[in-house]
Design a protein around this motif. Structure first.
Motif, PDB file in Angstrom:
ATOM      1  N   ALA A 186      62.695  47.252  28.336  1.00 56.68           N
ATOM      2  CA  ALA A 186      62.829  46.181  29.342  1.00 56.68           C
ATOM      3  C   ALA A 186      64.084  45.363  29.099  1.00 56.68           C
ATOM      4  O   ALA A 186      64.780  44.932  30.066  1.00 56.68           O
ATOM      5  CB  ALA A 186      61.587  45.280  29.289  1.00 56.68           C
ATOM      6  N   GLU A 187      64.452  45.158  27.845  1.00 56.17           N
ATOM      7  CA  GLU A 187      65.666  44.396  27.549  1.00 56.17           C
ATOM      8  C   GLU A 187      66.926  45.153  28.003  1.00 56.17           C
ATOM      9  O   GLU A 187      67.896  44.531  28.475  1.00 56.17           O
ATOM     10  CB  GLU A 187      65.737  44.114  26.033  1.00 56.17           C
ATOM     11  N   ILE A 188      66.911  46.488  27.853  1.00 56.40           N
ATOM     12  CA  ILE A 188      68.074  47.282  28.305  1.00 56.40           C
ATOM     13  C   ILE A 188      68.255  47.148  29.816  1.00 56.40           C
ATOM     14  O   ILE A 188      69.370  46.967  30.329  1.00 56.40           O
ATOM     15  CB  ILE A 188      67.905  48.753  27.907  1.00 56.40           C
ATOM     16  N   GLU A 189      67.154  47.225  30.569  1.00 57.75           N
ATOM     17  CA  GLU A 189      67.227  47.083  32.026  1.00 57.75           C
ATOM     18  C   GLU A 189      67.749  45.703  32.406  1.00 57.75           C
ATOM     19  O   GLU A 189      68.554  45.547  33.336  1.00 57.75           O
ATOM     20  CB  GLU A 189      65.846  47.324  32.646  1.00 57.75           C
ATOM     21  N   ALA A 190      67.313  44.698  31.669  1.00 62.07           N
ATOM     22  CA  ALA A 190      67.760  43.337  31.981  1.00 62.07           C
ATOM     23  C   ALA A 190      69.265  43.175  31.695  1.00 62.07           C
ATOM     24  O   ALA A 190      69.995  42.543  32.461  1.00 62.07           O
ATOM     25  CB  ALA A 190      66.948  42.324  31.174  1.00 62.07           C
ATOM     26  N   ASP A 191      69.730  43.773  30.557  1.00 60.73           N
ATOM     27  CA  ASP A 191      71.153  43.675  30.224  1.00 60.73           C
ATOM     28  C   ASP A 191      72.027  44.407  31.248  1.00 60.73           C
ATOM     29  O   ASP A 191      73.123  43.947  31.607  1.00 60.73           O
ATOM     30  CB  ASP A 191      71.398  44.257  28.824  1.00 60.73           C
ATOM     31  N   ARG A 192      71.548  45.592  31.726  1.00 62.58           N
ATOM     32  CA  ARG A 192      72.322  46.346  32.723  1.00 62.58           C
ATOM     33  C   ARG A 192      72.395  45.570  34.025  1.00 62.58           C
ATOM     34  O   ARG A 192      73.439  45.522  34.692  1.00 62.58           O
ATOM     35  CB  ARG A 192      71.694  47.713  32.952  1.00 62.58           C
ATOM     36  N   ALA A 193      71.279  44.911  34.396  1.00 64.53           N
ATOM     37  CA  ALA A 193      71.261  44.153  35.652  1.00 64.53           C
ATOM     38  C   ALA A 193      72.225  42.969  35.608  1.00 64.53           C
ATOM     39  O   ALA A 193      72.820  42.587  36.613  1.00 64.53           O
ATOM     40  CB  ALA A 193      69.840  43.670  35.946  1.00 64.53           C
ATOM     41  N   ARG A 194      72.390  42.375  34.411  1.00 65.42           N
ATOM     42  CA  ARG A 194      73.301  41.242  34.285  1.00 65.42           C
ATOM     43  C   ARG A 194      74.754  41.679  34.056  1.00 65.42           C
ATOM     44  O   ARG A 194      75.636  40.854  33.903  1.00 65.42           O
ATOM     45  CB  ARG A 194      72.840  40.352  33.122  1.00 65.42           C
ATOM     46  N   GLY A 195      74.953  43.019  33.941  1.00 68.63           N
ATOM     47  CA  GLY A 195      76.293  43.542  33.761  1.00 68.63           C
ATOM     48  C   GLY A 195      76.792  43.462  32.341  1.00 68.63           C
ATOM     49  O   GLY A 195      77.998  43.604  32.092  1.00 68.63           O
ATOM     50  N   LEU A 196      75.869  43.252  31.390  1.00 67.55           N
ATOM     51  CA  LEU A 196      76.277  43.161  29.996  1.00 67.55           C
ATOM     52  C   LEU A 196      76.611  44.532  29.413  1.00 67.55           C
ATOM     53  O   LEU A 196      77.390  44.627  28.454  1.00 67.55           O
ATOM     54  CB  LEU A 196      75.167  42.487  29.169  1.00 67.55           C
ATOM     55  N   ILE A 197      75.991  45.600  29.950  1.00 64.04           N
ATOM     56  CA  ILE A 197      76.285  46.961  29.494  1.00 64.04           C
ATOM     57  C   ILE A 197      76.476  47.822  30.723  1.00 64.04           C
ATOM     58  O   ILE A 197      75.929  47.533  31.807  1.00 64.04           O
ATOM     59  CB  ILE A 197      75.166  47.525  28.594  1.00 64.04           C
ATOM     60  N   GLY A 198      77.239  48.929  30.537  1.00 61.86           N
ATOM     61  CA  GLY A 198      77.470  49.820  31.661  1.00 61.86           C
ATOM     62  C   GLY A 198      76.303  50.754  31.903  1.00 61.86           C
ATOM     63  O   GLY A 198      75.393  50.871  31.086  1.00 61.86           O
TER      64      GLY A 198
END
Length: 397
Positions: free
Chosen positions: A43-55
């Protein structure tokens, strides 16, 4: 049977309590925690991708890695738990055997497995029955075994002359006193008791505590050690007059011990020890036996220490010159000798006196005391201890 059911149930409870920590945390709880952790990471990975923190590509690789770990954890959670819980069983079984087996072995050693219940009311009733079933003085004397004493023939002949002469002089106080004392020395305790009774009759109101305790000494010895109802009546009378008298306190304690009342025996003997003269023979007897009745009564009791020289006395003696030290020792020896001559004492006191006289080089007095001790303690085991001291003093073979 009820006792054994309760005992085994308690053993089982204790064994389970010991075994519980060996089992550790169940493996399923650990696996559930792993699954929750990996799901949280996803869930944290999905949240980071949504915020543009990771590609997107980096997020896909991370999801793939966490997905593999999540699948592995899920498989582990669904697997049987034998491996996690099984190893505790071999540790539990020996522990249970040790706990239960040790408890049973300890009870077999300290307890009484074959003995039935003994409620307090039944024990008190049994004590009353034992007390009521005691023989009379004459019955006990008739049943008591003979106690012959190996005494010198000239001494035996002297006592025989007293037996012949004294009854012809019924009011001869000294004669009856001598007959009572020497009959007792020869182990003829019944005859000694009859002679002592005559002593008290002659003295009348002048008969003191020592005279009456001497009678009880002889009566109990004549009855084979049993405190008969006749002896008890005399003891009750003496304690009414002197509640702190060590002799009557000792014999009343002995009576209670004989009728299975260790609680009452302990009370009498404790009073005798704490109120009586520490060197008195009855106090010594009470001191020697109080530990057993105290244990039976469930009391933790240690008799007070015997009196002795203080640290100041010892220090003062060390500072004395040899002549003054010898004089002090002789004074102590004379005091002990006077007390034994006046009121008697335990065998240990006689042995100590003979040994002290031997050290002082007064072999003549040591030999005289040894001769008197042979008469007083004739036929008793205590004579062996006194003989050992006399041998060290060089006055006995």
């Amino acid at each position: 049977m009820l006792f054994w059911i309760i005992a085994l149930a308690l053993c089982a409870v204790v064994a389970l309590a010991i075994a519980a920590p060996l089992r550790g945390r169940p493996a399923k709880q650990a696996d559930d925690a792993d699954l929750a952790f990996y799901r949280g990471q996803m869930a944290e990975i999905e949240a980071d991708r949504a915020r543009g923190l990771i590609g997107a590509e980096e997020a896909e690789r991370a999801r793939a890695e966490i997905g593999r770990r999540l699948i592995a954890a899920d498989r582990a959670a669904r697997a049987p738990q034998r491996q996690a819980q099984g190893p505790a069983l071999p540790a539990i079984l020996p522990g249970a055997v040790v706990v239960i087996g040790g408890a049973l072995a300890l009870y077999a050693y300290l307890g009484a497995p074959g003995r039935g219940d003994a409620p307090l009311a039944d024990r008190l009733a049994m004590a009353r029955e034992l007390r009521d079933a005691r023989p009379s003085q004459s019955q006990a004397e008739a049943a008591a075994p003979a106690m012959p004493v190996d005494a010198p023939q000239d001494y035996v002949d002297m006592v025989e002359q007293l037996r012949v002469a004294v009854p012809d002089r019924p009011d001869d106080l000294t004669g009856w006193q001598l007959l009572s004392r020497h009959e007792a020395a020869l182990g003829n305790y019944a005859a000694a008791a009859r002679a002592q009774e005559r002593v008290i009759e002659i003295k009348g109101d002048a008969a003191d505590l020592d005279d009456r305790v001497a009678l009880i000494d002889r009566m109990v010895a004549a009855s084979g050690g049993i405190v008969t109802p006749e002896s008890e009546a005399l003891l009750t009378e003496l304690l009414d007059q002197r509640s702190d008298a060590a002799g009557p306190l000792y014999y009343m304690g002995l009576l209670q011990a004989q009728v299975e009342r260790p609680d009452l025996a302990f009370r009498y003997w404790k009073r005798a020890i704490e109120l009586g003269d520490p060197a008195a023979p009855h106090v010594e007897l009470a001191r020697a036996q109080v530990g057993r009745v105290a244990a039976l009564a469930g009391v933790d009791y240690a008799p007070p220490a015997r009196p002795g020289p203080s640290a100041a006395d010892i220090a003062a003696a060390q500072d004395m010159d040899p002549a003054a030290r010898d004089e002090m020792i002789r004074g102590m020896v004379d005091t002990l000798a006077a007390r034994l001559a006046e009121s008697g004492g335990a065998a240990a006191d006689w042995a100590r006196l003979i040994g002290a006289l031997g050290v002082l080089g007064d072999t003549a007095r040591a030999e005289a005391i040894w001769g008197e001790a042979q008469q007083v303690f004739a036929g008793t085991p205590d004579l062996d201890d006194i003989r050992a001291a006399a041998r060290e003093a060089g006055v006995a073979r």
